[in-house]
Design an enzyme around this catalytic site. Structure first.
Site, PDB file in Angstrom:
ATOM      1  CE  LYS A 156      -3.478  -2.046   2.895  1.00  0.00           C
ATOM      2  NZ  LYS A 156      -4.039  -1.770   4.202  1.00  0.00           N
ATOM      3  CG  HIS A 159      -1.026   6.726   4.442  1.00  0.00           C
ATOM      4  ND1 HIS A 159      -0.821   7.289   5.671  1.00  0.00           N
ATOM      5  CD2 HIS A 159      -1.460   5.458   4.672  1.00  0.00           C
ATOM      6  CE1 HIS A 159      -1.135   6.410   6.603  1.00  0.00           C
ATOM      7  NE2 HIS A 159      -1.513   5.286   6.029  1.00  0.00           N
ATOM      8  CG  HIS A 162       2.748   5.167   6.503  1.00  0.00           C
ATOM      9  ND1 HIS A 162       1.971   4.805   5.437  1.00  0.00           N
ATOM     10  CD2 HIS A 162       2.401   4.356   7.518  1.00  0.00           C
ATOM     11  CE1 HIS A 162       1.192   3.800   5.794  1.00  0.00           C
ATOM     12  NE2 HIS A 162       1.427   3.514   7.053  1.00  0.00           N
TER      13      HIS A 162
END
Ligand code: ARG
Length: 613
Positions: A156, A159, A162
C-alpha cells in the site's frame, strides 16, 4: 589573567535536576536563588523554581508574591539591600513586586561560549556519540527506549500518516539520544494479513518481474489496486446473484493463501518474502534521502506464533474474552469504554491487534525496554488504548512502559503525478523546487559543489520543517510551493542561516580562529544584541528537555527560527570584516559557537546542515 580566572564563579547550592557543567545558565539561576533565599531565609531550591529567564525584560526575574505574603516592597528591599555584584550578577532592581536581575554579561558570555565550544569539541572528537554536544543531558542514562515509527504497509502506498510518523518519530528518537537514552529504532512493517494473500494472487495475475525489480513499491501497489478491483467487481456480482459459490472468489482464494502463509507453507512464504525484501530495499533508499535510519526492520509477520497463542490464552485465563458463535474471539473492554475488539478471527487467524499484543511481549523479551513509544496518526488512538488496556489487564510487567504518540492530519497532499502519494515523488518535487530556486542566483549556484545533493537536502528540510513547525496534534495543509520558499519561516530559511554562519568564516580567512573562550576578550560581547543571542543559546538545553517531555518537536523548530531571526538581524551590527582584530576574533568565535548549536538543533530535527547553497 585568563578569562577562567577573571570570571571564576563562586560556589552555589546544588539544585536537584540541574547539571551546571552542561547548563551554565542554571548556575546563574542558582546564584539568583541563593541571593534571594539568603535575604528571605528560604531554601534556594524553593526559590530556584521561581527564577524566570528572560521575562519582563530582565535577565532573571523573581516575582515576590509567588513566595511572600504581605507588602512586596519590604521583601524586595531586603534583597536589594543585601545584594553585592559578583561574577554572576551585576545588579538587581525593583520593578513593583518583581526583582529584576542583570547578569554579569561578560562573565555570562564567557561561561556560555566556553561550555558550547568545549562540548562541541568533545562531540567532534567522538562523532558516533551524539550525547556530548551542548544541549544534551543525561536524564536517560542507563535506560533503553524502543521506538516504533514510520511502519508502512507493504503494497500500500506510503501515505501522509507514515510520512508524519517517520518525521516526528525520528525527532523523538534523536531527542532520547540527546538525553542519554539507549535508543532502538524499529520499523514495524505492515507485512502480514489477508491482504498479502491478495497480493500474492494479484502478482500471479498481473505481476511483471522486470517492473517489480525496478520499483517494487510502485509495482506492488499497481498489482494491489488491480486485484482489489477484481475483488470489488466480484463482490457486486455476488450481491446481485451472478456469483453464487463464495468459495471461488478472489477474496476466498486470498484468505486461503494467507491461511497457508500462517500455517508456514514454504511456497506461499517464498513469494511473500521476496516482496518484503524488495520493498525494504527500496524503503531504505528513501529513508536515506530523509536522513532517517532504523536499527531493525521488524513487522507484523515477525510476531512469534507462541506469543500470539500466549496472548489469547492469557486473555482467556483472565476472563477478558467473549466468544462469538462463529468462533471469533473478542476482548471485552466495554467496562473501560473501549468497546470490544477481535483478537482471533473465525478462521483462527490473527489480526492487527493480536499481533500488537503478542509483539509487545516479543519486543519486551528481546529489548527489556524501559519505555516503548509507538508513533502513528490519531486515527489509531482507539487501537492503542485497547492494546495498552489489554496488556495491563493481562498483568504484563511492561504495561506501564508503553506510550502512544499521535499527530494530526495532513490535507491537500498530492504530487504532480497524481493523488496517490508516493514518498519518493514528494521528495523529488521538493528537490526540483529547491533546485529551481537555487539556479536563480547564478553566481552562488556555480559555487555549490553538488547541486543535486544540496537541493535534495534542502527539499527534505522543507518537507520536514513544514511538518514539524506546528504542534504535532494540529492538522496542516501540505503546500510544496510554500514550504520550499526562501521567504518566511520555512525550512530553507534555517538552512540559509546555517550557510551564513559558515560563510562568515569563509569570507574572513585572515581572522584568527581561536580554540577556546579563553582566547578572546569577552567584554567585547556584552552589547545588547549579542546578549540577546547568548541568552537564547543559554536556554537551548532547556528547550531540548521540554521538547522531549512533551514529545513536541515544534519546540525545537520555534527555537531555531528565533535564533535564525536573531542572527539575521545581527549581521549589520556585529561585523567581523572591517572590525578591529580583537573584535573580529571575538565575534567570529561567537558566530562559530552559534553555528555549532544551530547545527546540533538541526541534527536533532534529523536535518543535514549544509555549508553552501
Ligand atoms: N502499519 C500500520 C499502519 O500503516 C502502522 C503500525 C504502527 N505500529 C504498530 N505497532 N501498530 O497503519
Amino acid at each position: 589573567m585568563s578569562n577562567a580566572e577573571k570570571y571564576a564563579l563562586g560556589p552555589v547550592p546544588a539544585i536537584p535536576g540541574t547539571d551546571y557543567a552542561r547548563v551554565p545558565v542554571d548556575q546563574f539561576r542558582a546564584a539568583v536563588a541563593k541571593v534571594v533565599a539568603d535575604a528571605w531565609d528560604e531554601t534556594p531550591e524553593k526559590i530556584f523554581a521561581g527564577v524566570d529567564i528572560g521575562k519582563k525584560g530582565a535577565d532573571f526575574a523573581v516575582a515576590t508574591p509567588r513566595f511572600k505574603k504581605g507588602k512586596p516592597d519590604e521583601w524586595v528591599k531586603k534583597v536589594v539591600d543585601a545584594f553585592k555584584p559578583d561574577n554572576y550578577l551585576s545588579e538587581v532592581k525593583a520593578q513593583g513586586p518583581f526583582l529584576m536581575f542583570t547578569a554579569n554579561r561578560a562573565s555570562f558570555a564567557y561561561h556560555i561560549l566556553n561550555t558550547i565550544s568545549k562540548m562541541s569539541a568533545e562531540a567532534e572528537a567522538k562523532p558516533d556519540c551524539q550525547t556530548l554536544a551542548y544541549g544534551t543531558n543525561e536524564d536517560g542514562k542507563g535506560k533503553h527506549m524502543l521506538i516504533d515509527f514510520s511502519s508502512p504497509n507493504i503494497a500500500k502506498p506510503f501515505h501522509a500518516g507514515h510520512l508524519r510518523s517517520t518525521i516526528i518519530g525520528a525527532v523523538i528518537a534523536n531527542l532520547h539520544d540527546a538525553a542519554g537514552w539507549k535508543v532502538t529504532r524499529l520499523n514495524y512493517l505492515g507485512d502480514w494479513g489477508t491482504q498479502y494473500g491478495l497480493l500474492s494472487l494479484g502478482f500471479d495475475r498481473y505481476g511483471d518481474e522486470e517492473e517489480l525489480k525496478k520499483d517494487p513499491i510502485k509495482h506492488l501497489f499497481k498489482v494491489y489496486v488491480k486485484i482489489n478491483q477484481d475483488n470489488a467487481a466480484e463482490k457486486e456480482k455476488f450481491n446481485n446473484g451472478e456469483i453464487t459459490d463464495a468459495s471461488t472468489t478472489t477474496h476466498a482464494q486470498a484468505q486461503r493463501i494467507f491461511k497457508s502463509m500462517e500455517d508456514g507453507d514454504e511456497a506461499a512464504l517464498k513469494q511473500w518474502r521476496r516482496f518484503r525484501d524488495l520493498s525494504i530495499g527500496k524503503l531504505d533508499q528513501t529513508y536515506d534521502t530523509l536522513n532517517v535510519h532504523f536499527d531493525v526492520y521488524w513487522g507484523e509477520s515477525q510476531v512469534s506464533d507462541d506469543s500470539i497463542l500466549r496472548a489469547i490464552r492469557v486473555c482467556q485465563e483472565k476472563g477478558l474474552t467473549v466468544e462469538e458463535e462463529n468462533g471469533a474471539l473478542l476482548v471485552d473492554l466495554k467496562k473501560y469504554k473501549l468497546d470490544r475488539a477481535i483478537i482471533r478471527k473465525a478462521d483462527g487467524t490473527s489480526i492487527y491487534l493480536t499481533r500488537d499484543i503478542g509483539g509487545a511481549y516479543d519486543k519486551y523479551q528481546k529489548y527489556k525496554f524501559d519505555k516503548h513509544i509507538y508513533v502513528t496518526a490519531h486515527q489509531q488512538a482507539l487501537h492503542f488504548k485497547q492494546l495498552f488496556k489489554t496488556v495491563e489487564l493481562m498483568g504484563e510487567e511492561y504495561a506501564g512502559k508503553l506510550e502512544h504518540v499521535t499527530f494530526g492530519m495532513v490535507h491537500g497532499m498530492s504530487t504532480r503525478k497524481g493523488n496517490v502519494v508516493f514518498l519518493d515523488d514528494i521528495l523529488l518535487d521538493a528537490k526540483d523546487a529547491m533546485h529551481d530556486a537555487m539556479k536563480s542566483n547564478e553566481a552562488k549556484y556555480a559555487q555549490v559543489e553538488d547541486p543535486e545533493e544540496t537541493s535534495a537536502i534542502i527539499g527534505a528540510t522543507a518537507v520536514k520543517i513544514q511538518d514539524l513547525s506546528g504542534k504535532r496534534l494540529n492538522d496542516y495543509t501540505f503546500n510544496i510551493k510554500r514550504c520550499t520558499s526562501f521567504e518566511g519561516d520555512f525550512g530553507p530559511f534555517i538552512q540559509y542561516s546555517h550557510v551564513r554562519l559558515c560563510s562568515v568564516q569563509r569570507k574572513n580567512p585572515n581572522v584568527h580562529v581561536v580554540e577556546t573562550a579563553n582566547d578572546i576578550d569577552v567584554s567585547i560581547l556584552s552589547q545588547p544584541k549579542i546578549h540577546e543571542i547568548l541568552y537564547h543559546l543559554a536556554q537551548y538545553p532547556d528547550v531540548v528537555k521540554t521538547s522531549l517531555k512533551f514529545s513536541e518537536p515544534s519546540t525545537i523548530v520555534t527555537w531555531c527560527f528565533k535564533l535564525s531571526h536573531l542572527v539575521g538581524s545581527a549581521w549589520e551590527t556585529i561585523k567581523v570584516s572591517g572590525a578591529s582584530e580583537a573584535e573580529a576574533k571575538a565575534r567570529l568565535f561567537l558566530f562559530i559557537q552559534i553555528r555549532h548549536v544551530l547545527a546540533s538543533a538541526m541534527r536533532l530535527l534529523s536535518l543535514t546542515p549544509i555549508d553552501r547553497m
